[in-house]
Design an enzyme around this catalytic site. Structure first.
Site, short mmCIF file in Angstrom:
data_model
loop_
_atom_site.label_atom_id
_atom_site.label_comp_id
_atom_site.label_asym_id
_atom_site.label_seq_id
_atom_site.Cartn_x
_atom_site.Cartn_y
_atom_site.Cartn_z
N ILE A 14 -7.71 73.04 1.43
CA ILE A 14 -8.42 71.76 1.28
C ILE A 14 -7.76 70.69 2.16
O ILE A 14 -8.44 69.90 2.84
CB ILE A 14 -8.43 71.31 -0.20
CG1 ILE A 14 -9.10 72.38 -1.07
CG2 ILE A 14 -9.15 69.97 -0.36
CD1 ILE A 14 -8.94 72.19 -2.57
N LEU A 83 -1.80 66.65 -1.81
CA LEU A 83 -2.44 67.94 -2.10
C LEU A 83 -1.46 69.10 -2.17
O LEU A 83 -1.82 70.18 -2.64
CB LEU A 83 -3.48 68.28 -1.02
CG LEU A 83 -4.68 67.36 -0.89
CD1 LEU A 83 -4.59 66.55 0.39
CD2 LEU A 83 -5.98 68.13 -0.91
N SER A 87 -1.01 77.01 -5.62
CA SER A 87 -2.38 76.83 -6.12
C SER A 87 -3.04 78.08 -6.70
O SER A 87 -4.18 78.00 -7.14
CB SER A 87 -3.25 76.30 -4.97
OG SER A 87 -3.41 77.29 -3.97
N THR A 132 -6.97 69.37 -10.46
CA THR A 132 -7.95 70.43 -10.71
C THR A 132 -8.62 70.27 -12.07
O THR A 132 -8.03 69.67 -12.99
CB THR A 132 -7.23 71.80 -10.65
OG1 THR A 132 -8.09 72.80 -11.18
CG2 THR A 132 -5.96 71.82 -11.50
N ASP A 133 -9.81 70.84 -12.21
CA ASP A 133 -10.48 70.82 -13.53
C ASP A 133 -9.79 71.76 -14.52
O ASP A 133 -10.05 71.69 -15.72
CB ASP A 133 -11.96 71.21 -13.38
CG ASP A 133 -12.21 72.60 -12.80
OD1 ASP A 133 -11.24 73.27 -12.38
OD2 ASP A 133 -13.39 73.03 -12.75
N GLU A 134 -8.90 72.64 -14.01
CA GLU A 134 -8.28 73.63 -14.91
C GLU A 134 -7.36 72.99 -15.95
O GLU A 134 -7.03 73.61 -16.95
CB GLU A 134 -7.53 74.69 -14.08
CG GLU A 134 -8.48 75.36 -13.11
CD GLU A 134 -7.92 76.58 -12.39
OE1 GLU A 134 -7.01 77.23 -12.91
OE2 GLU A 134 -8.43 76.87 -11.30
N TYR A 157 -0.11 77.70 -13.80
CA TYR A 157 -0.63 76.83 -12.73
C TYR A 157 -1.23 75.56 -13.32
O TYR A 157 -0.84 74.44 -12.97
CB TYR A 157 -1.70 77.57 -11.90
CG TYR A 157 -2.55 76.64 -11.05
CD1 TYR A 157 -2.00 75.90 -10.01
CD2 TYR A 157 -3.94 76.48 -11.31
CE1 TYR A 157 -2.78 75.03 -9.24
CE2 TYR A 157 -4.71 75.62 -10.55
CZ TYR A 157 -4.13 74.89 -9.52
OH TYR A 157 -4.90 74.03 -8.77
N SER A 160 1.24 73.22 -14.91
CA SER A 160 2.07 72.46 -13.97
C SER A 160 1.26 71.32 -13.34
O SER A 160 1.76 70.22 -13.14
CB SER A 160 2.67 73.38 -12.89
OG SER A 160 1.65 73.89 -12.06
N LYS A 161 -0.03 71.56 -13.10
CA LYS A 161 -0.88 70.48 -12.56
C LYS A 161 -1.09 69.40 -13.62
O LYS A 161 -1.06 68.21 -13.32
CB LYS A 161 -2.23 71.04 -12.09
CG LYS A 161 -2.19 71.93 -10.86
CD LYS A 161 -1.73 71.22 -9.60
CE LYS A 161 -2.71 70.22 -9.07
NZ LYS A 161 -2.29 69.67 -7.75
N LYS A 196 -7.96 84.25 -2.97
CA LYS A 196 -8.90 83.66 -3.93
C LYS A 196 -10.21 84.45 -3.87
O LYS A 196 -10.51 85.09 -2.85
CB LYS A 196 -9.14 82.18 -3.61
CG LYS A 196 -7.87 81.34 -3.49
CD LYS A 196 -7.36 80.82 -4.82
CE LYS A 196 -5.97 80.23 -4.75
NZ LYS A 196 -5.84 78.98 -4.04
N TYR A 214 -12.27 90.94 -12.25
CA TYR A 214 -11.49 90.94 -13.48
C TYR A 214 -12.41 91.04 -14.70
O TYR A 214 -13.43 90.33 -14.78
CB TYR A 214 -10.67 89.65 -13.61
CG TYR A 214 -9.62 89.45 -12.54
CD1 TYR A 214 -9.10 90.52 -11.82
CD2 TYR A 214 -9.14 88.17 -12.25
CE1 TYR A 214 -8.14 90.32 -10.85
CE2 TYR A 214 -8.17 87.96 -11.28
CZ TYR A 214 -7.68 89.04 -10.57
OH TYR A 214 -6.73 88.84 -9.61
N ASN A 256 -18.82 85.24 -12.21
CA ASN A 256 -18.21 85.91 -11.04
C ASN A 256 -19.09 87.06 -10.54
O ASN A 256 -19.24 87.24 -9.33
CB ASN A 256 -16.81 86.43 -11.41
CG ASN A 256 -15.86 85.29 -11.69
OD1 ASN A 256 -16.04 84.17 -11.22
ND2 ASN A 256 -14.82 85.56 -12.48
N TYR A 348 -2.78 94.44 -7.37
CA TYR A 348 -3.90 95.29 -7.71
C TYR A 348 -3.55 96.75 -7.99
O TYR A 348 -4.42 97.55 -8.17
CB TYR A 348 -4.99 95.18 -6.64
CG TYR A 348 -5.58 93.79 -6.57
CD1 TYR A 348 -6.41 93.33 -7.59
CD2 TYR A 348 -5.27 92.93 -5.54
CE1 TYR A 348 -6.93 92.05 -7.56
CE2 TYR A 348 -5.79 91.65 -5.50
CZ TYR A 348 -6.61 91.21 -6.50
OH TYR A 348 -7.11 89.93 -6.48
#
Ligand code: NAD
Ligand code: TYD
Length: 351
Positions: A14, A83, A87, A132-134, A157, A160-161, A196, A214, A256, A348
């Site tokens: 970004i 930023l 991530s 982030t929206d998370e 993640y 922490s954000k 990602k 997933y 997804n 994986y």
């Protein structure tokens, strides 16, 4: 130059779009891209603009307080657009500590450096924290995250954000530091590191490798084209109200599995493969630990107050994204080598 803005994480996905937008749209600004160049930072993302007279790159780690103080003293920024971060949720599950250091400590280092250089004179100054929206947690089948939704982060993640968002707001309330915060939904587009979902799947389909989904693929994300996020950052940096938070989202929810079906269709067309070829690569794998079910953003405050709205339909944006990855094979091959291959194997093969 009328203003100096330090953009942290400007070599990342970004950040590189934000640096390009600011450096080209505002030739009167000096844009300083401050980045450590981790595995996710890549100066190739900016090779088209790196000779602009108003652009400069500085390699630095935001957790290194001494270096950051020196850089702020040297450039005397009027603004910071922050930023830089670790991530990727899966990496945070495997190794949380890096996320605590960069996302929390690194943010406080920047806040302190801004306070030190600005003193009590905040005229024309702004510290813009990108989040982030998370941080809002996970939604059920209905409802949206608004700016007043309580924080309920559930991965290392997002925790922490969330922590960094709280600290940024604490510096506004305690020290009057002129901050603004935005929380955005999932981004997609050119230059995203292929760990990602979307770029990983494009790369795998191209190479006839499995597409790892997933769980059952029922998790829902709200996807926004990265350039629309950069446009929102421009509007909020210039017109957002100090101390406020703005949610940014695409109003574009996809499970997804539906998203991957659409991507497979586009890839078959672009690669001149017969219909249904790419779908055969879909492989359901072990679910992510603590996998958030659904994110969906209500961005009506930003639309109403600052007049922003997304510019692209998802199908169009996804097609542009596929075109970019297929046209930039060298970029892709360069980033998908070395350490990334090792990460991929580890991530994986544990299923
Ligand atoms: P990214 O991983 O692509 O890029 C991160 C950049 O930060 C890289 O250039 C990296 O080198 C740099 N960086 C990492 N640690 C650093 C350190 N210690 N010091 C200096 N630089 C460092 O990330 P992204 O997807 O571009 O996300 C950018 C920001 O936007 C992050 O704060 C992220 O939380 C937020 N965000 C991302 C999304 C998304 O969908 N990608 C959505 C909403 C918000
Ligand atoms: P990702 O792109 O990692 O973004 P985030 O976790 O920040 O939302 O993942 C998007 C969605 O895709 C998420 O529900 C997890 C899922 N996913 C897979 O199914 N397979 C994968 O290989 C990856 C990386 C993600």
């Amino acid at each position: 130059m009328s203003k100096t803005i330090i953009i942290t994480g400007g070599a990342g996905f970004i950040g590189s779009h934000v640096v390009r937008l600011f450096a080209t749209k505002y030739p009167e600004y000096k844009i300083v891209n401050l980045d450590k160049l981790t595995y996710a930072g890549n100066l190739e993302n900016l090779k088209d603009i790196d000779r602009l007279p108003n652009y400069e790159f500085v390699k630095a780690d935001i957790t290194d307080a001494e270096s950051i103080r020196k850089i702020f003293a040297q450039y005397k920024p009027d603004g910071v657009i922050h930023l830089a971060a670790e991530s990727h949720v899966d990496r945070s599950i495997a190794n949380p500590m890096e996320f605590i250091n960069t996302n929390i400590i690194g943010t406080v280092v920047l806040l302190n450096a801004a306070r030190e250089i600005w003193g009590d004179n905040f005229d024309g100054k702004r510290f813009y924290h990108i989040s982030t929206d998370e941080v809002y947690g996970s939604l059920g089948k209905t409802g949206f995250f608004t700016e007043t939704t309580g924080y309920d982060p559930r991965s290392p993640y997002s925790s922490s954000k969330a922590s960094s968002d709280h600290l940024v707001r604490a510096y506004f309330h305690t020290y009057k530091l002129p901050v603004v915060v935005s929380n955005c939904s999932n981004n997609y587009g050119a230059n995203q590191f292929p760990e990602k979902l979307i770029p990983l799947s494009i790369n795998n389909i191209k190479n006839n490798k499995q597409i790892p989904i997933y769980g059952k693929g029922e998790n829902i994300r709200d996807w926004l084209y990265v350039i629309d996020h950069a446009r929102a950052i421009d509007v909020i940096y210039h017109e957002g109200k100090t101390g406020e938070t703005y949610n940014i989202g695409g109003n574009n929810e996809w499970t997804n599995i539906d998203l991957i079906h659409l991507l497979c269709k586009i890839m078959d067309k672009k690669l001149n493969r017969s219909a249904g070829t790419s779908e055969k690569l879909i492989t359901f794998v072990k679910d992510r630990a603590g996998h958030d079910l659904r994110y969906a953003i209500d961005s009506s405050k930003l639309q109403r107050e600052l007049g922003w709205k997304p510019s692209l339909q998802f199908e169009e944006g996804l097609e542009k994204t596929v075109d970019w990855y297929l046209a930039n094979e060298e970029w892709l091959n360069n980033v998908v080598s070395g350490t990334y291959e090792k990460y991929y194997e580890k991530q994986y093969t544990q299923r």
